[in-house]
Enzyme design. Structure first.
Site, mmCIF file in Angstrom:
data_model
loop_
_atom_site.group_PDB
_atom_site.id
_atom_site.type_symbol
_atom_site.label_atom_id
_atom_site.label_comp_id
_atom_site.label_asym_id
_atom_site.label_seq_id
_atom_site.Cartn_x
_atom_site.Cartn_y
_atom_site.Cartn_z
ATOM 1 N N ASN A 135 -13.410 6.295 -3.136
ATOM 2 C CA ASN A 135 -13.046 7.684 -2.894
ATOM 3 C C ASN A 135 -13.813 8.660 -3.780
ATOM 4 O OD1 ASN A 135 -11.283 7.078 -0.823
ATOM 5 N ND2 ASN A 135 -9.532 6.840 -2.188
ATOM 6 N N GLU A 176 1.660 -0.104 -4.829
ATOM 7 C CA GLU A 176 0.786 1.023 -5.147
ATOM 8 C C GLU A 176 1.629 2.282 -4.986
ATOM 9 O OE1 GLU A 176 -3.029 3.644 -3.639
ATOM 10 O OE2 GLU A 176 -1.916 2.376 -2.251
ATOM 11 N N ASP A 196 0.821 -1.209 0.000
ATOM 12 C CA ASP A 196 0.000 0.000 0.000
ATOM 13 C C ASP A 196 0.859 1.264 0.000
ATOM 14 O OD1 ASP A 196 -2.675 1.356 0.462
ATOM 15 O OD2 ASP A 196 -1.588 2.028 2.243
ATOM 16 N N VAL A 204 3.356 3.037 -1.366
ATOM 17 C CA VAL A 204 4.787 2.988 -1.049
ATOM 18 C C VAL A 204 5.432 4.368 -1.089
ATOM 19 C CG1 VAL A 204 4.997 0.607 -1.855
ATOM 20 C CG2 VAL A 204 5.490 2.492 -3.440
ATOM 21 N N HIS A 205 4.776 5.336 -1.729
ATOM 22 C CA HIS A 205 5.313 6.700 -1.713
ATOM 23 C C HIS A 205 5.305 7.288 -0.308
ATOM 24 C CE1 HIS A 205 1.036 6.635 -2.888
ATOM 25 N NE2 HIS A 205 0.917 7.604 -2.006
ATOM 26 N N ASP A 257 -2.641 6.332 -14.028
ATOM 27 C CA ASP A 257 -2.862 7.083 -15.266
ATOM 28 C C ASP A 257 -3.788 6.329 -16.215
ATOM 29 O OD1 ASP A 257 -1.154 8.923 -14.199
ATOM 30 O OD2 ASP A 257 0.353 8.808 -15.783
#
Length: 598
Positions: free
Chosen positions: A404, A304, A267, A269-270, A330
């Site tokens: 969302n 992700e 989940d 990872v950024h 994208d």
């Protein structure tokens, strides 16, 4: 850098080491086990890996033992940070669990590669009326018949309350009891393998939930005051972080070894803030490869990430992280805009067929281009020689993109069959690895809404308010956003399986089955590289076509019929009866698509 794992994940089934705990912040630790107290001693230090560990002697080792820890004389026992079972909730005592006691029946299972596969994303609590692992196992034959290869489960680790998306977990080693607990999870994976299906588990290593998180009482698991969208960041690079990383890597090893899952979805990872020379994602990849070699079958890690950074996929020997896959939002955005016409918020840059064409060719739309939503340049190009298109996992709907939305409305609640068919064809015939959201395949009329069951009223209120603030740039009307704490929000999100056999639901389901069968029987759709994708489109006439080897996919996004020359000689699939192939000219009706071959 070579690591040998697991370490503490391999606690002996018997013996006092089962109760060892890392508590560097404590001056004293007492083990409460089976109703008795046992004074714990600091582990003899032979190196920095032993620092902060406590061990007990004489504690019970047989049967199911309820246990917890008393820190510094506090009389309230805390659950084990590595607890495998929480039968009475996240605030209660832990219970021992022996994962080696289960008798696996999947010795013939050889695993599954990501390339050529189809993933099916599901949430256990809303997939069936019962909301359990056992009930979900009853749908495995249906999923195999649908033509999917992997089941991706939203997080199942223990959280406070009865129902939740799963991203508020606080005990990463425990399977939520309402789903059936750890042994039920083993049975589910075993049954999935018997049905020819792999299992990918969604795991969350970037934050912990707001209720029942006792890790900071034991040690510096979090960076206090350094947060992300969901709370304090996990301590991956500060003092004590060797042990925190060890904790996470042992958890990863647990899923792959003790539960025999075939992969993990990592989940956001950024949000893994790690300034070390070796990023923890690189450690993830190395560990998964090590275990894959041990068990003799492929294991898949999918990130992700909203960074559009292909470094996640590049081999570790060229300074990449060596993961097998990452999500491409994208693709979703380009498909969504072209079937719905919505251009608010982060959809604003995708308002053309040109955006969709670029994604099909290059994998990312934002590959260093300017993002008007972010108000900066974003992403970087993919090195086509280093990455196969199958490494990008794509969808037209997923739990995030639907959940969302203000009301959690699926595409099938507002779009006609033709538009849903276009989204399906793009997802399942494109160059990438497709992922389906549960119920998408039959156009479920039930929404997928954001729901929680925090027992604390103040948490429920804060969650609802924070959610509206997080998505204020999407133009939400707060008056129509469901209350996450209302039990009806959860119940509304459960699938209605009866409708799958009715009208356009059944028609769409048959299309999905035909598309997955076509993928399996048509190597040009799954085996070719980025450079083998050719795309053409007409922005005004609203058609797009792309070629992969000897196969073409033709799509008409307009409300008018379209004729396309050079369409080949064989019709492999059509989304409706209005599609015709005459010579090498394809006649497409409004909102329709065809797959043809030379």
């Amino acid at each position: 850098m070579t690591h040998t794992y697991p370490r503490e994940a391999a606690k002996p089934v018997l013996g006092p080491a089962r109760y060892d705990v890392w508590a560097p912040n404590a001056e004293s630790v007492t083990l409460l086990a089976g109703g008795e107290r046992y004074a714990m001693q600091r582990r003899a230090e032979t190196g920095p890996e032993d620092a902060g560990w406590w061990t007990a002697a004489g504690a019970p080792t047989d049967g199911n033992v309820d246990y917890g820890y008393l820190l510094d004389g506090d009389e309230t026992p805390l659950p084990d940070p590595r607890t495998r079972r929480q039968p009475d909730g996240v605030h209660a005592l832990s219970r021992t669990f022996d994962p080696s006691a289960y008798s696996w029946q999947d010795d013939a299972w050889q695993g599954r590669e990501l390339q050529g596969a189809v993933i099916y994303e599901l949430h256990l609590g809303t997939f069936t009326p019962e909301g359990t692992l056992e009930a979900a196992a009853g749908k495995l034959d249906y999923l195999a018949g649908l033509g999917v290869d992997f089941i991706e489960l939203l997080p199942v680790n223990a959280f406070n309350g009865t129902h939740n998306w799963g991203y508020d977990g606080v005990q990463w080693f425990a399977v939520h009891e309402a789903y059936g607990g750890p042994e039920a999870y083993q049975r589910f994976v075993d049954a999935a393998h018997a049905a020819g299906l792999g299992v990918i588990q969604d795991v969350v290593y970037n934050h912990l939930g707001p209720s029942g998180n006792y890790l900071p009482r034991f040690g510096p698991y979090l960076k206090q005051g350094e947060g992300n969208t969901w709370g304090d960041s996990v301590n991956l690079d500060g003092p004590g972080s060797d042990h925190v990383r060890r904790y996470i890597l042992d958890n990863l090893a647990m899923w792959l070894r003790d539960y025999r899952v075939d992969g993990l979805r990592l989940d956001a990872v950024h949000a893994l803030k790690d300034e070390r020379a070796v990023h923890i994602l690189e450690d993830f990849g190395a560990l998964a490869d090590q275990i894959s070699a041990e068990v003799g079958r492929p294991l898949t890690l999918i990130a992700e990430s909203d960074l559009n950074n292909p470094r996640l996929l590049y081999p570790r020997d060229v300074n990449g992280y060596g993961l097998e896959g990452q999500w491409s939002d994208d693709f979703h955005h380009a498909v969504h805009v072209n079937v719905t016409g919505e251009t608010t918020g982060y959809y604003s840059d995708f308002d053309s067929l040109a955006a969709l064409a670029k994604v099909l060719r290059d994998g990312f739309f934002h590959d260093g281009s300017y993002s008007s939503f972010r108000e900066r340049h974003h992403g970087r190009p993919i090195n086509f020689s280093a990455v196969h298109p199958a490494a990008l996992v794509v969808c037209s709907q997923n739990h995030d993109q639907i959940g969302n939305r203000a009301t959690g409305d699926r595409l099938s609640q507002t779009l006609p069959y033709g538009s849903l068919a276009l989204a399906a064809v793009l997802t399942l015939t494109g160059p990438f690895t497709p992922m389906l959201l549960m119920g998408e395949e039959y156009g479920a009329s039930t929404p997928w809404q954001f729901f929680t069951s925090h027992p604390e009223p103040e948490l429920g209120k804060a969650t609802a308010e924070g959610r509206i603030k997080e998505f204020e740039r999407m133009g939400w009307d707060p008056a129509v956003v469901p209350d996450p704490q209302d039990p009806e929000t959860f119940r509304r999100s459960k699938l209605d399986w009866a409708e799958a056999a009715e009208g356009d639901h059944a028609r769409l389901l048959e299309l999905y089955r035909s598309l997955t069968a076509l993928r399996r029987s048509t190597p040009d759709l799954t085996k070719l590289g980025f450079e083998d994708t050719q795309v053409a489109f007409d922005e005004d006439a609203r058609w797009l076509r792309f070629r992969r080897g000897g196969v073409q996919v033709l799509l008409n996004f307009s409300e008018q019929p379209v004729s396309l020359d050079g369409a080949g000689t064989a019709l492999l699939l059509a989304t409706d009866d209005a599609v015709r192939l005459e010579g090498e000219r394809a006649e497409l009706g409004p909102l329709s698509a065809a797959v043809v071959s030379d």
